[in-house]
Design an enzyme around this catalytic site. Structure first.
Site: not given
Ligand code: AMP
Length: 395
Positions: A9, A88, A177, A237, A279-281, A327, A329, A331, A382
């Protein structure tokens, strides 16, 4: 004999790779090269649970693939099982509606689609060229992110702008995707065999995020467009906004339209609203400490995801399943719960205990007992899809 596939990739500044065997289910080695084309490029190999990182003297794509080849030369037990290389590719335009064995015509086609993915497609073409040079004799396969959405009908993929732009320039919705959505549909039909005759909504929520409606096994709508900027609010975005904003932002900041678009791509979304992080976390942690902008960003993300799911649902005969992946969806129980709460009109109800305690990295059905659309978490893969396509085409 075991047959394995090297999956590559190749991005503009990074290259991820893995060698998958046993029909793609076993990862023999995986890794990533980062900060390519700078003097700080590194490559990391993960093999038998051990990580090793090396600094690259020269951070070109060629030096990365050369490194992978040298590593494989030292691990002949893995190297001798290789039967092909799967790449990819982000944009396949209207030229590629499925994965293909790569020849010069395919490389030309990938380069032609570079006008829609100027950061990605040239990097893929480079990766392919280098892999041909370093792995002579191994067949190479291209797997396109756009291919799964080639089943969309014109009323869904056309933009309501003068038709000549489509006729002369192929400006239309392509969606992305697709490899993830195809994997999820394929895998889901192994656990719910009649799902390929049902209506399925899939939310791939990561740093990039989109939704896809799959009607009777085929993509019938998706939220991303001619580029991955359209649709959901994402990490950096904006997703869909009034296009007039490009002009207004340009005037307000005294920048041209290219820079205004870059702001919508790189400084908006969760980062733009929270003024903290993409970053969601990190945002969930900040929200728990009382950061109201972090909460607002997450709430907006949930509302906008639900709206796009509802909109895509109009292309289904009925909504039988909702699947979360990516990530976020996979977590974030908080966001899954919030998104589903905005979809009550479809009778989508989840069990809060099942949602909260869903095991990480595994498939779960988190539906409440009286919910007809069933809600699932399915980790995407993927690389596995790319390996399976490669094996099928080689055979
Ligand atoms: P991806 O681009 O699919 O790797 O997803 C990355 C996103 O998933 C980031 O915003 C991370 O903060 C979020 N993420 C990963 N682990 C967690 C978690 N345990 N709780 C909330 N968000 C998460």
């Amino acid at each position: 004999m075991k047959q394995s596939i090297l999956v590559i990739n190749c991005g503009s500044s990074s290259l991820k790779f893995a060698v998958l065997s046993d029909e793609g289910t076993v990862t023999l080695v995986e890794g990533m090269a980062d900060r390519l084309n700078t003097n700080q490029s590194t490559i990391t190999f993960k093999h038998q649970g051990q990580k090793t990182q090396t600094t690259l003297d020269e951070g070109s794509h060629k030096s990365v693939v050369t490194h992978i080849k040298q590593w494989l030369d030292q691990h002949n037990d893995i190297k001798r099982t290789l039967v092909g290389v799967g790449h990819r590719v982000v944009h396949g335009g209207e030229t590629f509606s499925r994965s293909v064995l790569i020849n010069q015509e395919v490389i030309d086609g990938i380069n032609e689609c570079a006008k829609f993915a100027p950061l990605h497609n040239p990097a893929h073409a480079k990766g392919i060229e280098v892999a041909f040079e370093l792995f002579p004799g191994l067949p190479q396969i291209a797997v396109f992110d756009t291919a799964f959405h080639q089943t969309l009908l014109p009323e869904h993929y056309l933009y309501p702008i003068p038709m000549r732009f489509y006729r002369d320039h192929h400006f239309r919705k392509y969606g992305f995707h697709g490899t993830s959505y195809r994997y999820i549909s394929h895998f889901f039909s192994s656990i719910v065999p009649n799902s390929h005759r049902q209506g399925v909504l899939i939310a791939h929520l990561g740093n990039g995020a989109s939704v896809c409606a799959v009607n009777n096994g085929q993509s019938s709508d998706t939220s991303m467009g001619i580029t991955p900027l359209e649709g959901l609010m994402m990490g950096t975005r904006s997703g869909s906004v009034d296009p007039s904003l490009v002009a207004f932002i340009g005037q307000a900041d005294n920048i041209n339209s290219e820079k205004a678009l870059s702001l919508l791509n790189k400084k908006s979304g969760l980062l733009g609203i929270s003024e903290l992080s993409n970053d969601c976390r990190t945002l969930e942690e900040a929200m728990l400490l009382g950061d109201s902008k972090a909460k607002l960003a997450l709430d907006m993300f949930a509302v906008r995801t639900a709206k796009h799911l509802a909109s895509s649902a109009t292309t289904l005969d009925k909504v039988d399943h909702v699947i979360f992946t990516g990530g976020i969806g996979e977590n974030s129980p908080y966001l899954r719960d919030l998104i589903c709460s905005h979809l009550r009109v479809f009778n989508i109800c989840i069990d809060s205990q099942l949602n909260q305690n869903a095991p990480r990295g595994d498939v779960s059905n988190i539906s409440a007992s009286d919910s007809h659309p069933q809600t699932w978490i399915i980790p995407t893969n993927e690389e596995l899809m790319i390996a399976l396509d490669a094996l099928q085409l080689i055979r």
